[in-house]
Motif scaffolding. Structure first.
Motif, PDB file in Angstrom:
ATOM      1  N   CYS A 179     -12.292   4.750  -2.699  1.00 43.40           N
ATOM      2  CA  CYS A 179     -11.269   4.446  -1.664  1.00 43.40           C
ATOM      3  C   CYS A 179     -10.701   5.404  -0.740  1.00 43.40           C
ATOM      4  N   ARG A 180     -11.364   5.472   0.431  1.00 45.81           N
ATOM      5  CA  ARG A 180     -11.233   6.556   1.359  1.00 45.81           C
ATOM      6  C   ARG A 180     -10.114   6.308   2.060  1.00 45.81           C
ATOM      7  N   VAL A 181      -9.436   7.187   2.395  1.00 47.54           N
ATOM      8  CA  VAL A 181      -8.065   7.020   3.325  1.00 47.54           C
ATOM      9  C   VAL A 181      -8.475   7.347   4.650  1.00 47.54           C
ATOM     10  N   GLY A 182      -8.171   6.249   5.705  1.00 46.02           N
ATOM     11  CA  GLY A 182      -8.401   6.155   7.037  1.00 46.02           C
ATOM     12  C   GLY A 182      -7.071   6.553   7.846  1.00 46.02           C
ATOM     13  N   ARG A 183      -7.080   7.650   8.617  1.00 50.42           N
ATOM     14  CA  ARG A 183      -5.821   7.963   9.275  1.00 50.42           C
ATOM     15  C   ARG A 183      -6.207   8.001  10.729  1.00 50.42           C
ATOM     16  N   ALA A 184      -5.456   7.692  11.526  1.00 51.55           N
ATOM     17  CA  ALA A 184      -5.624   7.704  12.958  1.00 51.55           C
ATOM     18  C   ALA A 184      -4.953   9.070  13.448  1.00 51.55           C
ATOM     19  N   ILE A 185      -5.704  10.293  13.729  1.00 50.51           N
ATOM     20  CA  ILE A 185      -5.346  11.375  13.934  1.00 50.51           C
ATOM     21  C   ILE A 185      -5.591  11.793  15.465  1.00 50.51           C
ATOM     22  N   SER A 186      -4.631  12.463  16.078  1.00 45.19           N
ATOM     23  CA  SER A 186      -4.774  13.105  17.397  1.00 45.19           C
ATOM     24  C   SER A 186      -4.553  14.534  17.375  1.00 45.19           C
TER      25      SER A 186
END
Length: 429
Positions: A194-201
């Motif tokens: 279960c891989r965490v996906g994050r919107a990163i700038s």
């Protein structure tokens, strides 16, 4: 107040493009983006901001296109504001909860109360083993409890996620999380990642200048180094700031997230989903023929058919941004399936006179064709990139020599530093 440097080293053969780029890079670039989405009829808003300034300094431009301004050309005043180099969107806590809900209840509560949850990378659930959490910046994992994962708990997670695709991947609608399954020979799920996906700038300033040239760029690097994150931010910048028609070929929904409505982190880019991984090359060609894109973004080029589709797209004048399996340029060169992306390799037999003039053997290796991607970036680490002009680097490597490359990295204060004309052999591993 902008800093000054001793030399200017950024070039484009197109003077009109140079003028446009110069004026842009002399500005203090500051953006703040707001996104909204609806989830369960409740509206969530999230935003992130970044600011930076790049100085072209002495505008006596030379050197090959896309290659480097000096390392001292960054605006210190505005780069200090960029010290938060990975700024996670504000509603990340809500997205994380949606992932944790598929886990057993005790793990859900433990991770919600974990001080390091902002650095959570993935949760591993393997049948008959203790559940494990892995974090960014840490070697190994951390066991979450002393009891092992049961088949019932895996079934609960599977029911919460839904069906897995042909690549044994699934997602959670409205998020960037990815759940990957390990199956037994009988098709029973015996493990989940279960891989965490994050919107990163904040990553786009590592190559913002290169996007000005509208040239195709190939990213290579080990898994987990941030290639997909960079693609996602490039999609947003090309569509929202450069106002280009951008189409994402999203085979596993990793770039645009799961569900029919893409995640707001890709900005105004359009997203085409792929029903089966084996169909990716056909969807790539379909995108060009049906939707008139100016830029196409593809994750994980891995087959000969996909490599051929890339060449077809590039020959039509469409900007192509993609990732490929491999860690360095030499890996792509030695891979017969993917070597066409960088021009391919052929064996050539020289005449006696030519071999003597070159001081080489009569049988040598040469590049077969122009490369599909003008630039290749090796993401050695999340904040250490080695940038090649593909054509030149391939030719020099095939002669057994070390090419000159450009290193893009962040220093201890997370400022972007660009080192030009560095020997490939001297780059960090």
């Amino acid at each position: 107040m902008m800093s000054h440097c001793h030399s200017s080293l950024w070039v484009n053969p197109n003077p009109v493009a140079v003028a446009g780029v110069t004026s842009l890079m002399l500005l203090n670039l500051k953006n703040k983006l707001y996104y909204k989405k609806k989830k369960n009829n409740i509206s969530y808003s999230y935003s992130y901001s970044y600011s930076y300034s790049l100085s072209l300094c002495c505008v006596g431009l030379r050197a090959p296109m896309g290659f480097g301004y000096s390392s001292s050309c960054l605006d210190d005043q505005h780069q200090q504001q960029q010290q938060q180099h990975d700024v996670v969107v504000q509603d990340d806590e809500d997205d994380l909860r949606s992932l944790l809900q598929i886990l057993p209840h005790d793990l859900h509560e433990n991770l919600l109360n974990e001080p390091k949850r902002a650095r959570l990378l993935e949760v591993i659930l393997d049948l008959g083993r203790m559940p494990e959490a892995r974090y960014h910046g840490e070697l190994g994992g951390q066991y979450l409890r002393r009891t092992v994962v049961s088949l019932k708990e895996l079934e609960h997670a599977q029911n919460a996620v839904g069906d897995f695709g042909g690549d044994n991947r699934a997602g959670i609608e409205g998020t960037l999380h990815r759940i990957s399954a390990i199956k037994s020979r009988k098709g029973l799920i015996v493990g989940l990642t279960c891989r965490v996906g994050r919107a990163i700038s904040g990553q786009i300033d590592m190559l913002y200048d290169m996007l000005q040239y509208e040239k195709s760029i190939l990213f290579v690097g080990r898994p987990g180094v941030g290639k997909t994150t960079v693609l996602r931010e490039i999609a947003r910048v090309l569509s929202d700031e450069f106002h280009k028609r951008v189409v994402i070929i999203d085979t596993s929904n990793e770039i645009g997230g799961d569900g029919n409505i893409p995640h707001a982190a890709i900005g105004g880019a359009r997203r085409m989903q792929v029903t089966e991984p084996s169909m990716q090359h056909k969807v790539m060609i379909e995108a060009v023929e049906n939707h008139m894109p100016e830029a196409i973004i593809v994750d994980e080029i891995g087959t000969a058919a996909e490599a051929l589709a890339c060449r077809s797209i590039a020959q039509r004048g469409v900007m192509l941004i993609a990732t490929a399996h491999g860690q360095q340029l030499e890996n792509i060169l030695k891979n017969p399936t993917l070597s066409d992306l960088v021009g391919g390799v052929e064996t050539v037999t020289l005449g006696d006179g030519e071999a003597k003039a070159r001081r080489s053997q009569k049988t040598i290796l040469e590049r077969q064709a122009p490369p599909t991607f003008e630039f290749l970036i090796e993401m050695r680490q999340r904040h250490y990139w080695v940038t090649h002009q593909t054509e030149k680097s391939v030719d020099i490597l095939l002669r057994g020599k070390s090419p000159q490359v450009e290193v893009r990295r962040r220093d201890k204060k997370f400022k972007v530093v660009i080192e030009r004309s560095k020997s490939y052999d001297e780059c960090e591993a």
